[in-house]
Design an enzyme around this catalytic site. Structure first.
Site, short mmCIF file in Angstrom:
data_model
loop_
_atom_site.label_atom_id
_atom_site.label_comp_id
_atom_site.label_asym_id
_atom_site.label_seq_id
_atom_site.Cartn_x
_atom_site.Cartn_y
_atom_site.Cartn_z
N SER A 110 0.82 -1.21 0.00
CA SER A 110 0.00 0.00 0.00
C SER A 110 0.85 1.25 0.00
O SER A 110 1.98 1.25 0.48
CB SER A 110 -0.88 0.05 1.25
OG SER A 110 -1.69 -1.08 1.33
N1 SAH Z 1 0.51 -4.85 3.96
C1 SAH Z 1 1.37 -5.43 2.96
C2 SAH Z 1 0.77 -5.42 1.59
C3 SAH Z 1 -0.31 -6.41 1.47
S1 SAH Z 1 -0.90 -6.73 -0.16
C4 SAH Z 1 2.72 -4.75 2.96
O1 SAH Z 1 2.91 -3.79 3.71
O2 SAH Z 1 3.60 -5.20 2.22
C5 SAH Z 1 -2.21 -7.83 0.27
C6 SAH Z 1 -1.75 -9.16 0.73
O3 SAH Z 1 -2.88 -9.92 1.11
C7 SAH Z 1 -1.02 -9.97 -0.35
O4 SAH Z 1 0.24 -10.32 0.12
C8 SAH Z 1 -1.91 -11.19 -0.53
O5 SAH Z 1 -1.19 -12.36 -0.82
C9 SAH Z 1 -2.60 -11.27 0.82
N2 SAH Z 1 -3.85 -12.03 0.80
C10 SAH Z 1 -4.80 -12.08 -0.15
N3 SAH Z 1 -5.79 -12.90 0.21
C11 SAH Z 1 -5.47 -13.42 1.41
C12 SAH Z 1 -6.09 -14.37 2.30
N4 SAH Z 1 -7.25 -14.95 2.01
N5 SAH Z 1 -5.45 -14.64 3.45
C13 SAH Z 1 -4.26 -14.06 3.77
N6 SAH Z 1 -3.64 -13.18 2.97
C14 SAH Z 1 -4.23 -12.86 1.81
#
Ligand code: SAH
Length: 213
Positions: free
Chosen positions: A67
């Site tokens: 993000s």
């Molecule tokens: N906060 C993170 C960015 C997250 S992007 C940072 O600072 O780098 C969103 C993330 O959610 C991705 O890594 C994706 O793989 C994860 N995601 C998507 N669906 C998910 C689920 N059902 N359970 C756990 N993680 C999930």
């Protein structure tokens, strides 16, 4: 990494935080400190390091994005954290947001669930290199992390169509949940769990997150 590189990154980080303050994206001094402390460039892929301190989302592989800093700032402020509180994150990604939260509550109080084993293992490497004692579970965030519940706060960095039930179940009464909700268009909500178990929510504008898988 040379000392010169590090001081350039530090200067860029300080400018980015100044900008977020000027734009009223962040006011809580503890959140400001956390943003000033966490080396975002260490959490982005090598080829995007030069953009680590521009206020925008960046690709982190596997079609996912980290993000934009202002979104991390806004969500973290909404969580209203104090030291020692326990926090559940859904969607570790590269681990940047979790590290910001760890600066506020202590890494040992941060539990994060990631769907992608590859992203989880990269995040774990970073946490250990930077000495954040954050716990990462590989799995489906819809289930939360029942063994570690209850949490004082929780947030999602991927958008479900509706809030998965396990999350409010695993949060204490008075606890905060911040999540982007919706398919297609999404709204950022903050929920507060009431004593009777119900949720009160307020809306914080439209947002764009990757969908919860
Ligand atoms: N906060 C993170 C960015 C997250 S992007 C940072 O600072 O780098 C969103 C993330 O959610 C991705 O890594 C994706 O793989 C994860 N995601 C998507 N669906 C998910 C689920 N059902 N359970 C756990 N993680 C999930």
């Amino acid at each position: 990494m040379t000392g010169v590189d590090n001081s350039e990154f530090e200067a860029a980080r300080a400018r980015m935080v100044e900008l977020l303050i000027e734009q009223d994206r962040v006011t809580d001094p503890a959140v400001i400190d956390a943003l000033q402390t966490v080396p975002r460039h260490k959490f982005v892929p090598e080829q995007h390091r030069a953009s680590a301190y521009t206020d925008r989302p960046l690709p982190i592989g596997d079609e996912q994005t980290i993000s934009a800093p202002h979104m991390v700032a806004i969500m973290t402020e909404l969580l209203d954290l104090s030291p020692g509180q326990t926090v559940l994150e859904i969607g570790t990604g590269r681990g940047y947001h979790a590290a910001v939260v760890a600066e506020l509550v202590g890494g040992e109080n941060v539990y994060t669930v990631e769907y992608s084993a590859e992203l989880a293992s990269r995040a774990r490497e970073r946490f250990s290199e930077l000495e954040y004692d954050i716990s990462v579970r590989i799995g489906d965030g819809r289930d939360g992390w029942p063994e570690q519940a209850p949490f004082q706060a929780s947030y999602l960095t991927c958008a479900p169509a509706s809030l998965p039930e396990a999350i409010p179940e695993q949060v204490v009464s008075g606890g905060r949940i911040v999540a982007p909700i919706g398919r297609g268009s999404q709204t950022l909500y903050r929920y507060i769990k009431q004593d009777d178990g119900s949720l009160k929510r307020d809306s914080h504008g439209s947002v764009r997150f990757v969908p919860l898988r």
